[in-house]
Design a protein around this motif. Structure first.
Motif, short mmCIF file in Angstrom:
data_model
loop_
_atom_site.label_atom_id
_atom_site.label_comp_id
_atom_site.label_asym_id
_atom_site.label_seq_id
_atom_site.Cartn_x
_atom_site.Cartn_y
_atom_site.Cartn_z
N ASP A 100 0.87 -1.17 0.00
CA ASP A 100 0.00 0.00 0.00
C ASP A 100 0.91 1.23 0.00
N GLY A 101 0.86 2.00 -1.08
CA GLY A 101 1.73 3.17 -1.18
C GLY A 101 1.09 4.31 -1.93
N GLN A 102 1.70 5.48 -1.83
CA GLN A 102 1.22 6.65 -2.54
C GLN A 102 2.38 7.61 -2.78
N ALA A 103 2.18 8.48 -3.76
CA ALA A 103 3.20 9.47 -4.11
C ALA A 103 2.53 10.72 -4.65
N TRP A 104 3.19 11.86 -4.49
CA TRP A 104 2.66 13.09 -5.06
C TRP A 104 3.78 13.97 -5.59
N TYR A 105 3.40 14.80 -6.55
CA TYR A 105 4.34 15.74 -7.15
C TYR A 105 3.62 17.06 -7.39
N GLY A 106 4.21 18.16 -6.94
CA GLY A 106 3.59 19.46 -7.15
C GLY A 106 4.03 20.48 -6.12
N THR A 107 3.23 21.52 -5.96
CA THR A 107 3.52 22.59 -5.02
C THR A 107 2.80 22.35 -3.71
N ASP A 108 2.91 23.31 -2.80
CA ASP A 108 2.20 23.19 -1.52
C ASP A 108 0.69 23.24 -1.71
N TYR A 109 0.22 23.79 -2.82
CA TYR A 109 -1.22 23.97 -3.03
C TYR A 109 -1.81 22.99 -4.05
N ASP A 110 -1.08 22.66 -5.10
CA ASP A 110 -1.60 21.82 -6.19
C ASP A 110 -0.64 20.66 -6.45
N LYS A 111 -1.21 19.45 -6.49
CA LYS A 111 -0.38 18.26 -6.66
C LYS A 111 -1.07 17.23 -7.56
#
Length: 254
Positions: A71-82
């Motif tokens: 079970d995993g997750q990842a994100w890429y973006g700014t502090d507001y939009d990802k």
């Protein structure tokens, strides 16, 4: 009286000279590391970041056999939009891939502690593929409980998922984490073993040691169960309805 006045004048001149030297030193600090855009210095909350965490990477064993779960997750973006990616699934000792669902979401910060998420979910494993639209929230609830609540919609009806976990620090490195995930559906799906209402739950009590902050092995007691119509389907297919496991795994992030 002239002598004290002369001393005061000398001290004042020294203070002024020291202040001038300090200002000169500060003003010469280079700022070449800052990249300007159209002559404007960017704010820190507009920088791009990448973060990924493998929350569960574990082997489960019981008297009826075992399975592997991730079970995993990842994100890429700014502090507001990802852009947020989530994935989870299991592999049985017979090599059968199950419980595999994968989400691609747009994430927008709506408060200091919570984000709004919307996108798509795909159920892809040994069963028939299902596609859903998704909308929900994720963040830290009161007392820093990690909480995620998501609603899903498709031509087959609606579904919901609630996930929660909490870190209890026994020491700075030894952490006890209770966790639960509950899935609900408005309609049954016999092909995927899904029942109407509360369909299935996955829960665990994990004790991890952060030997290295980004790498933490753990031991756990985990439970996977089905309810109502989903339990009846599992019995007819001679599958496990309630499964209590001894679990070993590792948690990692970057």
């Amino acid at each position: 009286m002239r002598y004290p006045i002369g001393v005061a004048v000398v001290l004042l001149q020294g203070v002024v000279a020291a202040h001038a030297q300090h200002v000169s030193t500060v003003s010469t600090v280079p700022v070449t590391s800052v990249r300007y855009v159209n002559g404007i210095m960017p704010t820190m909350d507009r920088r791009l970041y990448l973060h990924a965490i493998l929350e569960q990477f574990e082997a489960r064993y019981s008297g009826r056999g075992g399975e592997f779960r991730y079970d995993g997750q990842a994100w890429y973006g700014t502090d507001y939009d990802k852009l947020w990616i989530k994935s989870e699934g299991t592999v049985s000792t017979r090599g059968q891939f199950g419980g595999g669902d994968h989400e691609a979401l747009y994430d927008r910060a709506i408060s200091r502690y919570f984000d709004f998420q919307t996108g798509v979910r795909l159920d892809i494993d040994h069963g028939p593929t299902r596609a859903w639209g998704a909308v929900g929230v994720q963040g830290l609830a009161l007392y820093f409980f990690e909480l995620s609540a998501t609603a899903y919609f498709s031509d087959r009806g609606a579904a919901g998922r609630i996930e929660g976990s909490y870190d209890i620090f026994l020491t700075n490195r030894l952490i006890l984490q209770p966790q639960v995930e509950l899935n609900l559906y408005s309609n049954a799906d016999r092909a995927r073993g899904v029942g109407r209402g509360a369909s299935d739950i996955d829960a665990g009590l994990r004790l991890r040691y952060e030997w290295y902050r980004k790498l933490a092995p753990y031991i756990a007691v985990t439970y996977a169960g089905t309810f109502g119509q989903a339990a009846d389907m599992a019995r007819r297919d001679q599958q496990v309805v309630h499964d209590l496991n001894v679990t070993f795994g590792v948690r990692t992030w970057f």
